[in-house]
Every structure is written in structure tokens, then in C-alpha cells.
Design a protein around this motif. Sequence first.
Motif, short mmCIF file in Angstrom:
data_model
loop_
_atom_site.label_atom_id
_atom_site.label_comp_id
_atom_site.label_asym_id
_atom_site.label_seq_id
_atom_site.Cartn_x
_atom_site.Cartn_y
_atom_site.Cartn_z
N ALA A 165 0.83 -1.21 0.00
CA ALA A 165 0.00 0.00 0.00
C ALA A 165 0.87 1.27 0.00
CB ALA A 165 -0.94 0.00 1.21
N ASP A 166 1.93 1.26 0.80
CA ASP A 166 2.85 2.41 0.82
C ASP A 166 3.52 2.59 -0.53
OD1 ASP A 166 2.22 2.85 3.49
OD2 ASP A 166 4.04 1.89 4.26
N ASP A 167 3.97 1.49 -1.13
CA ASP A 167 4.60 1.56 -2.45
C ASP A 167 3.64 2.10 -3.51
OD1 ASP A 167 6.93 0.55 -1.39
OD2 ASP A 167 6.69 -1.46 -2.25
N LEU A 168 2.42 1.59 -3.50
CA LEU A 168 1.43 2.03 -4.48
C LEU A 168 1.13 3.52 -4.33
CD1 LEU A 168 -1.02 -0.99 -4.38
CD2 LEU A 168 0.56 -0.39 -6.23
N HIS A 185 4.40 9.93 -7.11
CA HIS A 185 5.53 10.24 -7.97
C HIS A 185 5.08 10.72 -9.35
CE1 HIS A 185 9.52 10.07 -9.71
NE2 HIS A 185 9.03 9.32 -10.68
N ARG A 186 4.03 10.09 -9.87
CA ARG A 186 3.53 10.51 -11.18
C ARG A 186 2.50 11.63 -11.05
NH1 ARG A 186 -1.26 8.40 -11.54
NH2 ARG A 186 -1.67 6.42 -10.53
N LYS A 187 2.44 12.19 -9.85
CA LYS A 187 1.55 13.31 -9.52
C LYS A 187 0.08 12.94 -9.70
CE LYS A 187 5.07 16.77 -10.35
NZ LYS A 187 6.08 15.94 -9.84
N GLY A 188 -0.24 11.71 -9.39
CA GLY A 188 -1.62 11.25 -9.46
C GLY A 188 -2.21 11.13 -8.07
N LYS A 189 -3.53 11.12 -8.03
CA LYS A 189 -4.23 10.97 -6.75
C LYS A 189 -4.96 9.64 -6.68
CE LYS A 189 -4.80 15.85 -5.95
NZ LYS A 189 -4.75 16.42 -4.66
N VAL A 190 -4.91 8.88 -7.77
CA VAL A 190 -5.59 7.59 -7.83
C VAL A 190 -4.55 6.52 -8.15
CG1 VAL A 190 -7.30 6.22 -9.09
CG2 VAL A 190 -7.74 8.63 -8.61
N ILE A 191 -4.57 5.44 -7.39
CA ILE A 191 -3.68 4.31 -7.67
C ILE A 191 -4.29 3.55 -8.84
CG2 ILE A 191 -2.82 2.11 -6.78
CD1 ILE A 191 -2.80 3.46 -3.98
N THR A 192 -3.48 3.30 -9.85
CA THR A 192 -3.97 2.65 -11.07
C THR A 192 -3.37 1.26 -11.21
OG1 THR A 192 -2.16 3.43 -12.47
CG2 THR A 192 -4.07 4.91 -12.20
N HIS A 193 -3.87 0.55 -12.22
CA HIS A 193 -3.32 -0.79 -12.51
C HIS A 193 -1.85 -0.71 -12.89
CE1 HIS A 193 -4.43 0.71 -16.47
NE2 HIS A 193 -3.54 -0.14 -16.95
N VAL A 216 0.13 -0.94 -9.79
CA VAL A 216 0.16 -2.32 -9.30
C VAL A 216 1.16 -3.14 -10.10
CG1 VAL A 216 -1.19 -4.42 -8.95
CG2 VAL A 216 -2.21 -2.19 -8.45
N LEU A 217 1.14 -2.99 -11.42
CA LEU A 217 2.08 -3.72 -12.27
C LEU A 217 3.53 -3.35 -11.93
CD1 LEU A 217 0.23 -3.58 -15.70
CD2 LEU A 217 0.48 -5.55 -14.19
N LEU A 218 3.75 -2.08 -11.66
CA LEU A 218 5.09 -1.63 -11.29
C LEU A 218 5.51 -2.24 -9.94
CD1 LEU A 218 7.51 0.21 -11.93
CD2 LEU A 218 6.29 2.06 -10.78
N ALA A 219 4.59 -2.30 -9.01
CA ALA A 219 4.89 -2.81 -7.67
C ALA A 219 5.23 -4.31 -7.68
CB ALA A 219 3.73 -2.54 -6.72
N VAL A 220 4.60 -5.07 -8.56
CA VAL A 220 4.80 -6.52 -8.55
C VAL A 220 5.67 -7.01 -9.70
CG1 VAL A 220 2.61 -6.92 -7.34
CG2 VAL A 220 2.67 -7.04 -9.84
#
Length: 134
Positions: free
Chosen positions: A80-83, A89-97, A100-104
Motif C-alpha cells: 500500500a505504501d509503495d502504491l 511520484h507521477r503526480k496522481g491521486k488515484v492508484i492505477t493498474h 500495481v504492475l510496477l509494484a509486482v
Amino acid sequence: MIDDDELDDLVLQGHGGAIADPDRHVDDPNEKKKEKLNARLKCEVVKIAEEASREHGVRISPKFAQCLTELTSTYVHTLADDLAAFAQHRKGKVITHDDVLLAVRKMPSVLEGVHAVLPPDLVAKKSRQPKLTL
């Protein structure tokens, strides 16, 4: 009939309970909410582990259940912290797919699972950044 919170407490008690400081007292409502969610997560992990163990004809020990729930909780909070960091970092306010792909990305079996649940149009999506050629 027993309510969900009582059932969760019983399941956790049957497996030795959570690894925590029994003298810790929390007054912050947000902390209480986090602790309740964490306890719920741990309870669900124990239920899933028990179901899987029954399918394989084995039993799980209370110490194993404690260890599994702590590892799962730690992983979920780290993820959750990574997401959140990737989105920020990408200046977004919504966690996107994509987050998730980047995290895993370094866990092939998890990445396969993520791809399995993504709609086909998102799996085949092209990257926004051009590839570097040498």
C-alpha cells in the motif's frame, strides 16, 4: 448468532492471537480503525489458510498462523505504501493498474495473477514512454 467481530476474535484466539503489545493503549480513532482493519485482515488470512490446509489434509499450528498473518499484514502495508508512492511520484491521486504492475514487476507469479484479473484491453495497453534504441 455470533457477529463478525466476535468470530474474528475467536479465530485469532484459536491461533494464539495477533503478535502485539498487550499493554499498548490507543486513543486515536484513526489508529483504532487501522488496528481493527488489520485484525480483520489477519482473521481472513487465518480462514483462508485453514481452508487450504483442509483441502490438503493437514492442519496449521497457532504459531504458523501468527507468522503467516504478520507476514501478510506487513506485505499488505508495504504494498500500500509503495502504491501510494508510485501514484504520488507521477503526480496522481488515484492508484492505477499501472502502479500495481510496477509494484509486482519482480514477482512473476504475482504478476501473472494481476494480468489474469485485468481486462484484456488493459493487459495489451502500450506504454506511454517510447523505448530507447541504441
